[in-house]
Design a protein around this motif. Structure first.
Motif, PDB file in Angstrom:
ATOM      1  N   ALA A 127       0.831  -1.203   0.000  1.00 23.03           N
ATOM      2  CA  ALA A 127       0.000   0.000   0.000  1.00 23.03           C
ATOM      3  C   ALA A 127       0.870   1.259   0.000  1.00 23.03           C
ATOM      4  CB  ALA A 127      -0.928  -0.003   1.213  1.00 23.03           C
ATOM      5  N   TYR A 128       1.998   1.221   0.718  1.00 28.47           N
ATOM      6  CA  TYR A 128       2.901   2.367   0.700  1.00 28.47           C
ATOM      7  C   TYR A 128       3.564   2.525  -0.667  1.00 28.47           C
ATOM      8  CZ  TYR A 128       2.634   3.660   5.627  1.00 28.47           C
ATOM      9  OH  TYR A 128       2.202   4.116   6.846  1.00 28.47           O
ATOM     10  N   ARG A 129       3.915   1.422  -1.303  1.00 32.39           N
ATOM     11  CA  ARG A 129       4.483   1.533  -2.654  1.00 32.39           C
ATOM     12  C   ARG A 129       3.456   2.118  -3.623  1.00 32.39           C
ATOM     13  NH1 ARG A 129       6.324  -3.692  -0.993  1.00 32.39           N
ATOM     14  NH2 ARG A 129       8.574  -3.665  -0.532  1.00 32.39           N
ATOM     15  N   THR A 130       2.197   1.717  -3.493  1.00 38.99           N
ATOM     16  CA  THR A 130       1.138   2.273  -4.333  1.00 38.99           C
ATOM     17  C   THR A 130       0.978   3.764  -4.078  1.00 38.99           C
ATOM     18  OG1 THR A 130      -0.046   0.165  -4.403  1.00 38.99           O
ATOM     19  CG2 THR A 130      -1.324   2.143  -4.873  1.00 38.99           C
ATOM     20  N   ARG A 131       1.055   4.169  -2.807  1.00 42.51           N
ATOM     21  CA  ARG A 131       0.962   5.599  -2.486  1.00 42.51           C
ATOM     22  C   ARG A 131       2.100   6.373  -3.142  1.00 42.51           C
ATOM     23  NH1 ARG A 131       1.229   8.121   3.572  1.00 42.51           N
ATOM     24  NH2 ARG A 131      -0.381   6.544   3.959  1.00 42.51           N
ATOM     25  N   ALA A 132       3.304   5.819  -3.106  1.00 41.58           N
ATOM     26  CA  ALA A 132       4.444   6.486  -3.736  1.00 41.58           C
ATOM     27  C   ALA A 132       4.215   6.649  -5.230  1.00 41.58           C
ATOM     28  CB  ALA A 132       5.721   5.701  -3.472  1.00 41.58           C
ATOM     29  N   GLN A 134       1.337   6.862  -6.717  1.00 46.84           N
ATOM     30  CA  GLN A 134       0.297   7.870  -6.896  1.00 46.84           C
ATOM     31  C   GLN A 134       0.861   9.280  -6.769  1.00 46.84           C
ATOM     32  OE1 GLN A 134      -2.357   6.535  -3.785  1.00 46.84           O
ATOM     33  NE2 GLN A 134      -3.717   5.473  -5.225  1.00 46.84           N
ATOM     34  N   VAL A 135       1.760   9.471  -5.806  1.00 46.52           N
ATOM     35  CA  VAL A 135       2.357  10.790  -5.626  1.00 46.52           C
ATOM     36  C   VAL A 135       3.236  11.145  -6.820  1.00 46.52           C
ATOM     37  CG1 VAL A 135       3.954  12.143  -4.209  1.00 46.52           C
ATOM     38  CG2 VAL A 135       2.217  10.711  -3.120  1.00 46.52           C
ATOM     39  N   ASP A 136       4.005  10.186  -7.318  1.00 47.48           N
ATOM     40  CA  ASP A 136       4.813  10.442  -8.512  1.00 47.48           C
ATOM     41  C   ASP A 136       3.942  10.850  -9.693  1.00 47.48           C
ATOM     42  OD1 ASP A 136       7.404  10.088  -7.575  1.00 47.48           O
ATOM     43  OD2 ASP A 136       7.396   7.920  -7.934  1.00 47.48           O
ATOM     44  N   ALA A 137       2.771  10.232  -9.799  1.00 47.58           N
ATOM     45  CA  ALA A 137       1.907  10.496 -10.949  1.00 47.58           C
ATOM     46  C   ALA A 137       1.085  11.769 -10.798  1.00 47.58           C
ATOM     47  CB  ALA A 137       0.967   9.307 -11.171  1.00 47.58           C
ATOM     48  N   ASP A 138       0.561  12.024  -9.582  1.00 45.01           N
ATOM     49  CA  ASP A 138      -0.456  13.069  -9.427  1.00 45.01           C
ATOM     50  C   ASP A 138      -0.136  14.106  -8.362  1.00 45.01           C
ATOM     51  OD1 ASP A 138      -2.138  11.773 -11.358  1.00 45.01           O
ATOM     52  OD2 ASP A 138      -2.728  10.346  -9.800  1.00 45.01           O
ATOM     53  N   GLY A 139       0.973  13.968  -7.664  1.00 48.45           N
ATOM     54  CA  GLY A 139       1.290  14.907  -6.605  1.00 48.45           C
ATOM     55  C   GLY A 139       0.563  14.577  -5.306  1.00 48.45           C
ATOM     56  N   LEU A 140       0.612  15.503  -4.358  1.00 50.26           N
ATOM     57  CA  LEU A 140       0.092  15.268  -3.017  1.00 50.26           C
ATOM     58  C   LEU A 140      -1.357  15.704  -2.823  1.00 50.26           C
ATOM     59  CD1 LEU A 140       3.295  16.472  -1.214  1.00 50.26           C
ATOM     60  CD2 LEU A 140       2.374  14.159  -1.052  1.00 50.26           C
ATOM     61  N   GLU A 141      -1.830  16.625  -3.635  1.00 52.83           N
ATOM     62  CA  GLU A 141      -3.170  17.185  -3.454  1.00 52.83           C
ATOM     63  C   GLU A 141      -4.268  16.125  -3.418  1.00 52.83           C
ATOM     64  OE1 GLU A 141      -5.603  20.325  -2.594  1.00 52.83           O
ATOM     65  OE2 GLU A 141      -3.521  20.695  -3.220  1.00 52.83           O
ATOM     66  N   PRO A 142      -4.252  15.119  -4.305  1.00 53.52           N
ATOM     67  CA  PRO A 142      -5.341  14.131  -4.256  1.00 53.52           C
ATOM     68  C   PRO A 142      -5.362  13.279  -2.989  1.00 53.52           C
ATOM     69  CG  PRO A 142      -4.246  14.097  -6.406  1.00 53.52           C
ATOM     70  CD  PRO A 142      -3.385  14.910  -5.478  1.00 53.52           C
ATOM     71  N   LEU A 143      -4.259  13.237  -2.241  1.00 51.99           N
ATOM     72  CA  LEU A 143      -4.177  12.375  -1.060  1.00 51.99           C
ATOM     73  C   LEU A 143      -4.460  13.097   0.242  1.00 51.99           C
ATOM     74  CD1 LEU A 143      -0.890  10.372  -1.816  1.00 51.99           C
ATOM     75  CD2 LEU A 143      -3.235   9.720  -2.345  1.00 51.99           C
ATOM     76  N   VAL A 144      -4.370  14.422   0.263  1.00 49.22           N
ATOM     77  CA  VAL A 144      -4.275  15.129   1.522  1.00 49.22           C
ATOM     78  C   VAL A 144      -5.511  14.973   2.407  1.00 49.22           C
ATOM     79  CG1 VAL A 144      -5.057  17.338   0.537  1.00 49.22           C
ATOM     80  CG2 VAL A 144      -3.671  17.306   2.633  1.00 49.22           C
ATOM     81  N   ASP A 145      -6.717  15.022   1.841  1.00 45.27           N
ATOM     82  CA  ASP A 145      -7.910  14.997   2.690  1.00 45.27           C
ATOM     83  C   ASP A 145      -8.123  13.627   3.328  1.00 45.27           C
ATOM     84  OD1 ASP A 145      -8.576  17.698   2.369  1.00 45.27           O
ATOM     85  OD2 ASP A 145      -9.544  17.285   0.447  1.00 45.27           O
ATOM     86  N   ALA A 146      -7.881  12.563   2.574  1.00 43.91           N
ATOM     87  CA  ALA A 146      -7.993  11.223   3.147  1.00 43.91           C
ATOM     88  C   ALA A 146      -6.916  11.011   4.205  1.00 43.91           C
ATOM     89  CB  ALA A 146      -7.882  10.165   2.052  1.00 43.91           C
ATOM     90  N   TRP A 147      -5.710  11.525   3.940  1.00 43.09           N
ATOM     91  CA  TRP A 147      -4.633  11.419   4.926  1.00 43.09           C
ATOM     92  C   TRP A 147      -4.994  12.152   6.207  1.00 43.09           C
ATOM     93  CZ3 TRP A 147      -1.687  15.426   7.010  1.00 43.09           C
ATOM     94  CH2 TRP A 147      -0.578  15.033   7.769  1.00 43.09           C
ATOM     95  N   LEU A 148      -5.500  13.375   6.072  1.00 42.11           N
ATOM     96  CA  LEU A 148      -5.797  14.189   7.244  1.00 42.11           C
ATOM     97  C   LEU A 148      -6.933  13.597   8.071  1.00 42.11           C
ATOM     98  CD1 LEU A 148      -5.029  16.814   8.711  1.00 42.11           C
ATOM     99  CD2 LEU A 148      -6.768  17.977   7.338  1.00 42.11           C
ATOM    100  N   ALA A 149      -7.881  12.943   7.427  1.00 44.35           N
ATOM    101  CA  ALA A 149      -9.021  12.373   8.147  1.00 44.35           C
ATOM    102  C   ALA A 149      -8.573  11.402   9.229  1.00 44.35           C
ATOM    103  CB  ALA A 149      -9.962  11.685   7.172  1.00 44.35           C
TER     104      ALA A 149
END
Length: 256
Positions: A127-132, A134-149
């Motif tokens: 799951a962490y490799r998948t997150r990496a 995703q960040v390489d492809a799309d940056g951090l913005e798409p992840l931030v709200d789910a992360w913060l929750a």
């Protein structure tokens, strides 16, 4: 303050006088997550908080690994001519702290592990490799709200909305490439013999922590010979932001 060690320039904060305590943040964090904890401890201790490679204002060149982070911390400790320290690590920083404590028991007299990581199951590493990716492809913005929750507890979301907003900004301020490299380093963290850790160890875990739950802290407690677990009520994974005074009090009690 800045220091050039190994092949990187590291930013760090150094305040107070007394026995040294070195603070390491987690994935996507900075030295500033320890601001409140340090404020409560500087009357009694020399507190040093470090921006790990690729985080905060530290440089981000080269390959990242947990062992490499640990070597950077060791080099900075030598640069600052610190004697044996109490090493405090949060989340990914708890792994860095464990690796350094295992390799250089002469440099680390005590350990404090906050939101601590023991060993990831393969599904979590994937799951962490998948997150990496995703960040390489799309940056951090798409992840931030789910992360913060899940980063802080429901009580913190309700009562400390300003703190959660600053935590959101901290996450988005990461360099995406460095964050992705750090995430892969976390996914590929090698195991160590924790039964060989000789340092007295305090393990602090949030009652609402879903990232590193109580079961992970209990696993660490079983494997580290001289250790104890303390559960922090009403907080989640980013407890240094949520409850700095409570963490400082626990550390100070542990050190007396």
């Amino acid at each position: 303050m800045f220091a050039s060690v190994n092949d990187v320039t590291l930013n760090y904060r150094s305040e107070g006088e007394g026995p040294p305590v070195v603070f390491l943040h987690g994935l996507g964090g900075t030295a500033n997550i320890w601001h409140g904890v340090m404020a409560a401890m500087v009357q009694h201790h020399h507190c040093v908080a470090i921006d790990l490679r690729g985080h905060g204002r530290s440089g981000g060149q080269g390959r990242f690994s947990i062992e490499g982070f640990a070597k950077d911390v060791e080099s900075l400790m030598r640069h600052l001519e610190l004697p044996s320290v109490t090493l405090v690590g949060h989340s990914m920083g708890s792994l860095v702290a464990q690796h350094l404590a295992h390799r250089r028991q002469d440099l680390v007299g005590r350990l404090v592990l906050v939101g601590a990581i023991s060993q990831f199951q393969p599904a979590t590493s994937d799951a962490y490799r998948t997150r990496a990716d995703q960040v390489d492809a799309d940056g951090l913005e798409p992840l931030v709200d789910a992360w913060l929750a899940g980063a802080v507890s429901p009580q913190t979301h309700a009562l400390q909305s300003g703190a959660t907003g600053l935590l959101r900004e901290m996450f988005l301020r990461n360099d995406p490439a460095s964050y992705a490299k750090s995430t892969r380093a976390l996914a590929e963290a090698p195991s160590i013999r924790r039964d060989e850790l000789g340092q007295p160890t305090l393990i602090l875990t949030g009652a609402h922590d879903r990232s590193t739950p109580l079961a992970m802290s209990e696993e660490l407690h079983r494997s580290i010979p001289v250790s104890r677990v303390e559960v922090l009520p009403d907080v989640s994974h980013w407890s240094p932001i949520e409850a700095p005074g409570r963490i400082a009090a626990s550390i100070l009690e542990f050190l007396t």
